[in-house]
Design an enzyme around this catalytic site. Structure first.
Site, short mmCIF file in Angstrom:
data_model
loop_
_atom_site.label_atom_id
_atom_site.label_comp_id
_atom_site.label_asym_id
_atom_site.label_seq_id
_atom_site.Cartn_x
_atom_site.Cartn_y
_atom_site.Cartn_z
CG HIS A 146 70.46 35.63 5.46
ND1 HIS A 146 70.81 36.47 4.44
CD2 HIS A 146 71.11 34.46 5.23
CE1 HIS A 146 71.65 35.83 3.62
NE2 HIS A 146 71.84 34.60 4.08
CD GLU A 147 72.01 31.40 7.93
OE1 GLU A 147 71.82 30.26 7.46
OE2 GLU A 147 72.84 32.19 7.46
CG HIS A 163 69.62 30.17 3.36
ND1 HIS A 163 69.77 30.42 2.02
CD2 HIS A 163 70.50 31.00 3.99
CE1 HIS A 163 70.69 31.35 1.85
NE2 HIS A 163 71.15 31.73 3.04
CG ASP A 193 73.74 32.59 0.96
OD1 ASP A 193 74.04 31.55 1.56
OD2 ASP A 193 73.18 33.56 1.51
#
Ligand code: ZN
Length: 360
Positions: free
Chosen positions: A68-69, A72, A166
């Site tokens: 997930h990170e 980004h 987010d």
């Protein structure tokens, strides 16, 4: 104290584990081991199998948080931003960036990228289950289902319209297209705080965990609002205007005893160490304070000073200076112009400026 260790490098970004992670790993494994099916493996009779399955699920869960990170970070890098590191900690993952984009559509896309990764993982997991329904009771399939389920929660939770989620960034981007960046942050932070308040009230009635998350969201919203305000205020002020021009330097040959007396007279907290015309390093009150009184006569400034001198150009804006101090974890910068030192800028100078401009 070093609170995190690097475990890998992905796309050139150091991946770190925070110290709290050591707690999280057994805690989550325990939760999965005690939860009933399908949310855990509480029904498994063999204790060893139960804990192995739970541990595997926990490790996969944190791999998903990392992905997930990285979602980004991938877009951030593509837009030319630098990612210092990704740290996995108690509340999930944190990608630390040197600066946030000020372009609303860029910020929105970067914010969405993380939940998009989580949704994709969920789709793959749940798709696999749907393709092979006859295997759904097997241990690997149970793990896959659980990971899919958690990724949906992860994505939805992160899309809550509240900083530091987010969704809060998407909301700010939405406002930023219609008003100034500071105003947009204030609006988004307001929504985030309201959200935290409602979540907290709801949590008091139903679930204590929600109160904790609400608290975390409230702090995050306030923090984001404050730091945006600060960097916008400081952006208008060049370093030259607020630096201390009178440079009081010390020679490297002085003993700590001598420099302590000198510091009491001059009342500055940090000094450039200069020999002849050469800048050798920087020494601060914090450095000398650590030396026990009986050793102060034997240790010299040159033994204790920080030889790596971090400086900033006199024409740079003060928000750059604050960023540099924060990244390098230092309290003062030397100010240079055409290669020579023209002043010194401390955190106190920056705070004074903020107070002064804030009162106008
Ligand atoms: Zn995210």
């Amino acid at each position: 104290m070093k609170t995190s260790v690097q475990i890998a490098r992905v796309m050139g970004i150091p991946i770190k584990l925070h110290i709290t992670f050591l707690l999280v790993l057994p805690l989550f494994a325990f939760i999965f081991a005690s939860n009933p099916a399908p949310y855990g493996f509480g029904d498994t009779t063999s204790a060893i199998t139960k804990y192995i399955l739970s541990l595997v699920t926990t490790i996969l869960l944190f791999t998903c948080i990392l992905l997930h990170e990285l979602g980004h970070s991938y877009l951030a890098k593509k837009y030319g931003f630098k990612i210092d590191s990704i740290t996995l900690l108690l509340f999930g993952g944190v990608a630390s960036m040197e600066e946030m984009p000020r372009d609303p559509s860029m910020e929105a896309k970067m914010a969405i990228a993380g939940p998009a990764v989580s949704f994709s993982i969920a789709a793959v997991c749940l798709g696999t289950i749907a393709l092979f329904p006859s295997f759904s009771a097997t241990a690997p399939m149970r793990i896959i289902w659980l990971i899919g389920y958690i990724n949906i929660i992860l994505a939805v939770f992160n899309l809550l319209p509240a900083f530091p989620m987010d969704g809060g960034r998407v909301l700010r981007a939405f406002y930023a297209k219609r008003m100034s960046y500071v105003k947009a942050t204030q609006h988004a932070a307001y929504v985030g705080k309201m959200f935290a308040f409602i979540m907290g009230m709801f949590g008091l009635l139903f679930n204590v965990w929600l109160v904790m998350i609400a608290f975390f969201v409230y702090i995050g919203a306030s923090e984001e609002e404050r730091s945006t305000q600060i960097s916008f205020t400081l952006e208008k002020v060049p370093v030259r205007k607020i630096m201390t021009r009178e440079i009081v330097s010390v020679p490297p040959s002085w003993t700590i005893e001598e420099i302590i007396l000198f510091m009491f007279q001059k009342k500055h907290m940090g000094y450039p160490v200069i020999e002849g015309n050469d800048l050798k390093g920087i020494i601060t009150f914090t450095d000398v304070h650590k030396v026990p009184p009986q050793e102060r006569a034997n240790i010299r400034v040159s033994d204790l000073m920080t030889p790596e001198v971090i400086s900033i150009n006199a024409d740079a804006d003060s928000s750059e200076a604050l960023k540099l101090m924060t990244i390098k974890k230092i309290g003062r910068l030397l100010v240079t112009e055409n290669g020579s030192v023209v002043g010194i800028l401390s955190r106190t100078d920056l705070m004074r400026t903020l107070m002064f401009l804030g009162e106008q």
